[in-house]
Design an enzyme around this catalytic site. Structure first.
Site, PDB file in Angstrom:
ATOM      1  N   TRP A 190       0.865  -1.178   0.000  1.00  0.00           N
ATOM      2  CA  TRP A 190       0.000   0.000   0.000  1.00  0.00           C
ATOM      3  C   TRP A 190       0.904   1.231   0.000  1.00  0.00           C
ATOM      4  CZ3 TRP A 190      -0.301   3.943   3.776  1.00  0.00           C
ATOM      5  CH2 TRP A 190      -1.196   4.966   3.420  1.00  0.00           C
ATOM      6  N   GLU A 231      -3.014  -2.985  -2.458  1.00  0.00           N
ATOM      7  CA  GLU A 231      -4.157  -2.409  -1.723  1.00  0.00           C
ATOM      8  C   GLU A 231      -4.545  -1.038  -2.259  1.00  0.00           C
ATOM      9  OE1 GLU A 231      -3.319  -1.749   2.417  1.00  0.00           O
ATOM     10  OE2 GLU A 231      -5.397  -1.290   2.928  1.00  0.00           O
ATOM     11  N   LYS A 233      -7.081   2.498  -2.367  1.00  0.00           N
ATOM     12  CA  LYS A 233      -7.644   3.401  -1.358  1.00  0.00           C
ATOM     13  C   LYS A 233      -8.406   4.524  -2.039  1.00  0.00           C
ATOM     14  CE  LYS A 233      -6.259   5.915   2.819  1.00  0.00           C
ATOM     15  NZ  LYS A 233      -5.370   5.881   3.968  1.00  0.00           N
ATOM     16  N   ASP A 264      -9.629  -3.220   1.730  1.00  0.00           N
ATOM     17  CA  ASP A 264      -9.682  -2.677   3.092  1.00  0.00           C
ATOM     18  C   ASP A 264     -11.068  -2.081   3.300  1.00  0.00           C
ATOM     19  OD1 ASP A 264      -9.539  -0.555   5.156  1.00  0.00           O
ATOM     20  OD2 ASP A 264      -7.402  -1.008   5.234  1.00  0.00           O
ATOM     21  N   HIS A 267     -11.613   1.699   2.698  1.00  0.00           N
ATOM     22  CA  HIS A 267     -11.043   2.350   1.518  1.00  0.00           C
ATOM     23  C   HIS A 267     -12.007   2.574   0.364  1.00  0.00           C
ATOM     24  CE1 HIS A 267      -6.563   1.528   2.656  1.00  0.00           C
ATOM     25  NE2 HIS A 267      -7.267   2.069   3.626  1.00  0.00           N
ATOM     26  N   HIS A 291      -8.322  -6.446   4.497  1.00  0.00           N
ATOM     27  CA  HIS A 291      -7.968  -5.653   5.663  1.00  0.00           C
ATOM     28  C   HIS A 291      -9.272  -5.332   6.348  1.00  0.00           C
ATOM     29  CE1 HIS A 291      -3.647  -3.979   4.933  1.00  0.00           C
ATOM     30  NE2 HIS A 291      -3.678  -5.270   5.132  1.00  0.00           N
ATOM     31  N   ASP A 299     -11.936   6.695   6.721  1.00  0.00           N
ATOM     32  CA  ASP A 299     -11.057   5.543   6.938  1.00  0.00           C
ATOM     33  C   ASP A 299     -10.403   5.646   8.310  1.00  0.00           C
ATOM     34  OD1 ASP A 299      -9.485   3.291   6.361  1.00  0.00           O
ATOM     35  OD2 ASP A 299      -7.867   4.535   5.559  1.00  0.00           O
ATOM     36  N   ASP A 301     -10.118   3.545  10.831  1.00  0.00           N
ATOM     37  CA  ASP A 301      -9.446   2.386  11.418  1.00  0.00           C
ATOM     38  C   ASP A 301      -9.826   2.130  12.874  1.00  0.00           C
ATOM     39  OD1 ASP A 301      -7.661   1.319   9.230  1.00  0.00           O
ATOM     40  OD2 ASP A 301      -6.996   3.397   9.236  1.00  0.00           O
ATOM     41  N   ASP A 331      -6.854  -4.624  10.118  1.00  0.00           N
ATOM     42  CA  ASP A 331      -6.168  -3.334   9.986  1.00  0.00           C
ATOM     43  C   ASP A 331      -6.940  -2.261  10.740  1.00  0.00           C
ATOM     44  OD1 ASP A 331      -4.572  -1.236   9.295  1.00  0.00           O
ATOM     45  OD2 ASP A 331      -5.131  -1.181   7.174  1.00  0.00           O
TER      46      ASP A 331
HETATM   47  C1  RNT Z   1      -3.681   2.652   4.977  1.00  0.00           C
HETATM   48  C2  RNT Z   1      -3.798   1.212   4.654  1.00  0.00           C
HETATM   49  C3  RNT Z   1      -2.658   0.345   5.116  1.00  0.00           C
HETATM   50  C4  RNT Z   1      -2.180   0.670   6.526  1.00  0.00           C
HETATM   51  C5  RNT Z   1      -1.244  -0.344   7.114  1.00  0.00           C
HETATM   52  C6  RNT Z   1      -0.561   0.160   8.318  1.00  0.00           C
HETATM   53  O1  RNT Z   1      -4.808   3.360   4.728  1.00  0.00           O
HETATM   54  O2  RNT Z   1      -4.991   0.706   5.149  1.00  0.00           O
HETATM   55  O3  RNT Z   1      -3.012  -0.984   5.001  1.00  0.00           O
HETATM   56  O4  RNT Z   1      -3.240   0.844   7.396  1.00  0.00           O
HETATM   57  O5  RNT Z   1      -0.374  -0.785   6.156  1.00  0.00           O
HETATM   58 ZN    ZN Z   2      -5.303  -1.402   5.014  1.00  0.00          ZN
END
Ligand code: RNT
Ligand code: ZN
Length: 424
Positions: A190, A231, A233, A264, A267, A291, A299, A301, A331
């Site tokens: 990513w 990955e 986003k 993810d 994303h 993720h 996003d 997390d 994640d």
């Molecule tokens: C960032 C991505 C990525 C990170 C990690 C730490 O938006 O989701 O995967 O969160 O690699």
């Molecule tokens: Zn991620």
């Protein structure tokens, strides 16, 4: 809170089994399947994505960990101790997902383009001892060479080269992890690359990203050891106007280059869900990396909770018989709470959702759908929601020798008192 009584867990399980059997569900078979599904727990919840590089600070590049709950791991020993404790609270097969910034620098610091297997040998040894597989990520953020906001898509050749070298170094390390541990390492790429304001030439940036990735993957490595994932986003803080590695970019890249696509949860646009994407990706990508995260308005997390989307993700994996093709990684990073609690809650929830998904009478549901019995499908899926799956999950924890239900929390509190509170 009184500790859960073992015999009550067993009795509840026996009753639940009878209820599920009446629906044509074999609970023992479901639990056997559950124990085969690994969850790749991310190391970076343990220290708010800081890592062990010399000038370590927080993350940058559009990802943001907030909160300063005391007791976060400050070095490799503390992180490993915390991980071991967290793993002891989580049943079933586990993997650890490492980032390049978690290298072992006890032999001296090197920059990211110079990383070697020796910087991760102690992690490999630790993984072997703990009987877990490893997954890996090059780290393209929190570094002076990423300060412009562009890494693999940078117009500056030196910058691009630095990051290409980093990624190649990481692939070699990841392959060695897979080789030594006897289970392929999934390496996810990513990059934070994007533009705060409207760029003129999106095409050129994306072409540079494509060409950099092609260079990185030009080194052939046996899939027995390494699986490459990419990955996408939507946007990040400071890169609101254009993300170079968008969903279309990576979908095209993964399909045309035979790579794994990483989805993810955070994303995509707020009403888009990754659960709906799994079946399409399974048709066109060879494998998928997830993720699993929880976006709150963006996003963000957040720690994964037991919500509808989590259940839908698990249902899709199980209903599509894709437990071997979908690699489940987590994640999230919340610095406002005990970090072991974050790991335990998010990981156990993911497994709990898989447990429930495995307890569906899938063949029957498919049959009535094929017969266009929509009312029955609706009624039955609604009733399934309230079936005693939690009794099955509790029993699974009990039989895996990990704390049942809320009992794991007392252990986290004890650990906080005995270990985390001494870190200042
Ligand atoms: C960032 C991505 C990525 C990170 C990690 C730490 O938006 O989701 O995967 O969160 O690699
Ligand atoms: Zn991620």
């Amino acid at each position: 809170m009184t500790k859960v009584d073992k015999s009550i867990v067993e009795k509840s399980f026996e009753l639940a089994k009878i209820r599920y059997a009446a629906m044509g569900v074999d609970v023992d078979k479901a639990l056997a399947a559950l124990s085969e599904i690994p969850i790749s727990m991310h190391c970076w919840q343990g220290d708010d994505v800081t890592g062990f590089e010399t000038a370590a600070s927080g993350a940058s590049g559009g990802i943001l960990s907030t909160g300063n709950y005391p007791g976060k791991a400050r070095n490799i020993e503390e992180l490993r101790a915390d991980l071991e404790k967290a793993f002891s609270l989580i049943p079933g097969k586990k993997r650890l997902n490492l980032h390049a910034i978690y290298a072992d620098f006890s032999d001296g610091f090197v920059d990211r383009d110079k990383l070697e297997v020796k910087h991760f040998q102690s992690w490999i040894d630790w993984a072997k001892k703990n009987n877990i597989g490893l997954d890996f990520n090059p780290t393209f953020f929190s570094h002076p060479m990423a300060a412009s906001g562009l890494t693999l898509s940078s117009p500056d050749e030196n910058v691009r080269k630095f990051w290409i070298d980093h990624a190649i170094a990481c692939r070699k390390i990841a392959a060695e992890m897979g080789k030594q541990l006897g289970t392929p390492c999934v390496m996810n790429t990513w990059v934070p690359d994007g533009f705060k304001d409207n760029p003129i030439d999106r095409f050129a940036a994306r072409k540079r990203l494509m060409e950099s990735l092609d260079q990185i993957y030009s080194l052939e490595i046996d899939e027995k050891y390494l699986k490459d994932a990419v990955e996408s986003k939507l946007f990040g803080i400071g890169v609101e106007s254009c993300t170079v590695g968008s969903n279309e970019f990576y979908m095209g890249y993964a399909v045309s280059r035979n790579k794994l696509i990483c989805l993810d949860s955070g994303h995509f646009h707020p009403t888009e869900v990754i659960s709906d994407k799994i079946s399409s990706c399974l048709l066109f990508c060879k494998e998928i990396l997830l993720h699993v995260s929880r976006p709150v308005r963006w996003d963000s997390d957040h720690v994964v909770i037991y919500d509808d989307e989590l259940q839908n993700i698990a249902n899709e994996i199980v209903r599509n018989e894709a437990t071997e093709k979908v690699h489940i990684g987590l994640d999230f990073f919340d610095g406002t709470i005990n970090r072991l609690a974050a790991w335990a809650v998010g990981t156990r929830n993911t497994q709990k959702a898989l447990c429930k998904a495995l307890l569906e009478p899938i063949d029957y549901l498919r049959e009535i759908e094929n017969q266009d019995k929509k009312s029955e499908r609706l009624a039955l899926t609604e009733e399934l929601k309230g079936m005693p799956f939690n009794a099955v999950w509790d029993y699974y924890c009990l039989s895996n020798n990990v704390p049942v239900n809320f009992d794991y929390f007392a252990e986290i509190e004890e650990y906080e008192k005995a270990v985390l509170s001494k870190r200042n």
